[in-house]
Motif scaffolding. Sequence first.
Motif, PDB file in Angstrom:
ATOM      1  N   SER A  61      98.951  60.619  96.669  1.00  0.00           N
ATOM      2  CA  SER A  61      98.577  61.989  96.437  1.00  0.00           C
ATOM      3  C   SER A  61      97.618  62.730  96.502  1.00  0.00           C
ATOM      4  O   SER A  61      96.080  61.402  96.726  1.00  0.00           O
ATOM      5  N   LEU A  62      96.354  63.955  96.371  1.00  0.00           N
ATOM      6  CA  LEU A  62      95.218  64.385  96.699  1.00  0.00           C
ATOM      7  C   LEU A  62      94.527  63.490  95.078  1.00  0.00           C
ATOM      8  O   LEU A  62      93.643  63.452  95.750  1.00  0.00           O
ATOM      9  N   GLU A  63      94.590  63.674  94.259  1.00  0.00           N
ATOM     10  CA  GLU A  63      93.884  63.086  92.917  1.00  0.00           C
ATOM     11  C   GLU A  63      93.435  61.084  93.149  1.00  0.00           C
ATOM     12  O   GLU A  63      92.536  60.880  93.026  1.00  0.00           O
ATOM     13  N   ASP A  64      94.589  60.657  93.660  1.00  0.00           N
ATOM     14  CA  ASP A  64      94.686  59.145  94.528  1.00  0.00           C
ATOM     15  C   ASP A  64      93.618  59.159  95.391  1.00  0.00           C
ATOM     16  O   ASP A  64      92.923  58.312  95.714  1.00  0.00           O
ATOM     17  N   ALA A  65      93.622  60.641  96.513  1.00  0.00           N
ATOM     18  CA  ALA A  65      92.462  59.878  97.643  1.00  0.00           C
ATOM     19  C   ALA A  65      91.257  60.123  97.044  1.00  0.00           C
ATOM     20  O   ALA A  65      90.685  58.890  97.627  1.00  0.00           O
ATOM     21  N   LYS A  66      91.067  61.144  96.349  1.00  0.00           N
ATOM     22  CA  LYS A  66      89.370  60.893  95.913  1.00  0.00           C
ATOM     23  C   LYS A  66      89.054  60.228  94.722  1.00  0.00           C
ATOM     24  O   LYS A  66      87.937  60.396  94.205  1.00  0.00           O
ATOM     25  N   LYS A  67      89.861  59.327  94.123  1.00  0.00           N
ATOM     26  CA  LYS A  67      89.823  58.001  93.472  1.00  0.00           C
ATOM     27  C   LYS A  67      88.479  56.917  93.665  1.00  0.00           C
ATOM     28  O   LYS A  67      88.261  56.666  93.765  1.00  0.00           O
ATOM     29  N   ILE A  68      90.563  56.898  95.053  1.00  0.00           N
ATOM     30  CA  ILE A  68      89.720  56.159  96.181  1.00  0.00           C
ATOM     31  C   ILE A  68      88.519  55.997  96.785  1.00  0.00           C
ATOM     32  O   ILE A  68      87.745  55.035  96.552  1.00  0.00           O
ATOM     33  N   ALA A  69      88.216  57.185  97.512  1.00  0.00           N
ATOM     34  CA  ALA A  69      87.185  57.598  97.830  1.00  0.00           C
ATOM     35  C   ALA A  69      85.966  57.725  97.119  1.00  0.00           C
ATOM     36  O   ALA A  69      85.139  56.697  97.515  1.00  0.00           O
ATOM     37  N   SER A  70      86.153  58.334  95.555  1.00  0.00           N
ATOM     38  CA  SER A  70      84.834  57.600  95.163  1.00  0.00           C
ATOM     39  C   SER A  70      84.675  56.210  94.480  1.00  0.00           C
ATOM     40  O   SER A  70      83.319  55.842  94.481  1.00  0.00           O
ATOM     41  N   ALA A  71      85.541  55.088  94.848  1.00  0.00           N
ATOM     42  CA  ALA A  71      85.975  53.753  94.493  1.00  0.00           C
ATOM     43  C   ALA A  71      84.784  53.097  95.404  1.00  0.00           C
ATOM     44  O   ALA A  71      84.105  52.606  95.495  1.00  0.00           O
ATOM     45  N   MET A  72      84.944  53.492  96.879  1.00  0.00           N
ATOM     46  CA  MET A  72      84.453  53.340  98.106  1.00  0.00           C
ATOM     47  C   MET A  72      83.445  53.432  98.294  1.00  0.00           C
ATOM     48  O   MET A  72      82.178  53.181  98.697  1.00  0.00           O
ATOM     49  N   MET A  73      83.007  54.999  97.990  1.00  0.00           N
ATOM     50  CA  MET A  73      81.551  55.568  97.703  1.00  0.00           C
ATOM     51  C   MET A  73      80.620  54.779  96.690  1.00  0.00           C
ATOM     52  O   MET A  73      79.761  55.591  95.903  1.00  0.00           O
ATOM     53  N   MET A  74      80.984  54.242  96.086  1.00  0.00           N
ATOM     54  CA  MET A  74      80.484  52.952  94.922  1.00  0.00           C
ATOM     55  C   MET A  74      80.043  53.987  93.369  1.00  0.00           C
ATOM     56  O   MET A  74      78.959  53.969  93.011  1.00  0.00           O
ATOM     57  N   GLY A  75      81.952  54.629  94.007  1.00  0.00           N
ATOM     58  CA  GLY A  75      81.278  55.460  92.468  1.00  0.00           C
ATOM     59  C   GLY A  75      80.836  56.796  91.948  1.00  0.00           C
ATOM     60  O   GLY A  75      80.357  57.828  91.078  1.00  0.00           O
ATOM     61  N   MET A  76      80.446  57.876  93.549  1.00  0.00           N
ATOM     62  CA  MET A  76      79.620  58.816  93.449  1.00  0.00           C
ATOM     63  C   MET A  76      81.211  59.576  93.302  1.00  0.00           C
ATOM     64  O   MET A  76      82.335  59.044  93.785  1.00  0.00           O
ATOM     65  N   VAL A  78      83.815  62.698  93.105  1.00  0.00           N
ATOM     66  CA  VAL A  78      84.701  63.174  94.397  1.00  0.00           C
ATOM     67  C   VAL A  78      85.337  64.286  93.912  1.00  0.00           C
ATOM     68  O   VAL A  78      86.395  63.786  92.785  1.00  0.00           O
ATOM     69  N   ASN A  79      85.063  64.997  93.495  1.00  0.00           N
ATOM     70  CA  ASN A  79      85.946  66.620  92.548  1.00  0.00           C
ATOM     71  C   ASN A  79      86.233  67.034  93.777  1.00  0.00           C
ATOM     72  O   ASN A  79      87.427  68.142  93.505  1.00  0.00           O
ATOM     73  N   ASP A  80      85.945  67.524  94.956  1.00  0.00           N
ATOM     74  CA  ASP A  80      86.389  67.406  96.661  1.00  0.00           C
ATOM     75  C   ASP A  80      86.570  67.101  97.172  1.00  0.00           C
ATOM     76  O   ASP A  80      86.152  65.692  97.964  1.00  0.00           O
ATOM     77  N   PHE A  81      88.173  67.428  98.361  1.00  0.00           N
ATOM     78  CA  PHE A  81      88.798  66.133  99.005  1.00  0.00           C
ATOM     79  C   PHE A  81      87.855  66.587 100.869  1.00  0.00           C
ATOM     80  O   PHE A  81      88.565  66.913 101.265  1.00  0.00           O
ATOM     81  N   ASP A  82      86.784  66.376 100.244  1.00  0.00           N
ATOM     82  CA  ASP A  82      85.444  67.086 101.379  1.00  0.00           C
ATOM     83  C   ASP A  82      85.516  66.326 103.336  1.00  0.00           C
ATOM     84  O   ASP A  82      86.591  65.074 102.526  1.00  0.00           O
ATOM     85  N   GLU A  83      84.611  66.287 103.776  1.00  0.00           N
ATOM     86  CA  GLU A  83      85.402  65.645 105.494  1.00  0.00           C
ATOM     87  C   GLU A  83      84.350  64.088 104.827  1.00  0.00           C
ATOM     88  O   GLU A  83      84.671  63.369 105.256  1.00  0.00           O
ATOM     89  N   LEU A  84      83.293  64.102 104.111  1.00  0.00           N
ATOM     90  CA  LEU A  84      82.544  62.902 103.266  1.00  0.00           C
ATOM     91  C   LEU A  84      83.826  61.801 103.102  1.00  0.00           C
ATOM     92  O   LEU A  84      83.901  60.991 103.368  1.00  0.00           O
TER      93      LEU A  84
END
Length: 155
Positions: A61-76, A78-84
């Motif tokens: 899901s988009l929400e799970d993708a944002k959560k995983i991306a946040s964890a990978m970026m040291m907790g930064m 992730v409000n938008d599923f942007d390029e980063l």
Amino acid sequence: MDVNYLNPIISSFINVMPQLGLPAVEKKGVSLKGRFIESPGVVIIVGIIGDIKGNVIYGLSLEDAKKIASAMMMGMPVNDFDELAQSAISELTNMLTANVATNFSQDNIIINISTPTLVHGKFTANASSDKVVCVTMGVGDMTVEVNISMEKNTI
């Protein structure tokens, strides 16, 4: 598809995810699907070629993708599923599938993987064969569907 192809993928999740700060990895289930995979929000397709051919289609899901991306970026946050965030998720699937290739090599099965292709939104992906095995992996409170479409290469 050979069911023995599932273990290297499950092992990859168990090995890679905790290294990224994503513990509590578990196999939630296995199901059969047809060729067409409905997007749960984000889909990443990785091609497989070598002794085995086909593809692995990761879905979340988009929400799970944002959560995983946040964890990978040291907790930064992730409000938008942007390029980063998209880059982080693509790199995750690259790491997972590269680990799958390493796992297969331990059984003298040599494969190469393609660069991940990430797509998000509402659409249907088309797997490389009519029979797809879906392994549903739990990562904490998140879910990743791993759709596996692989067969022995006869060439």
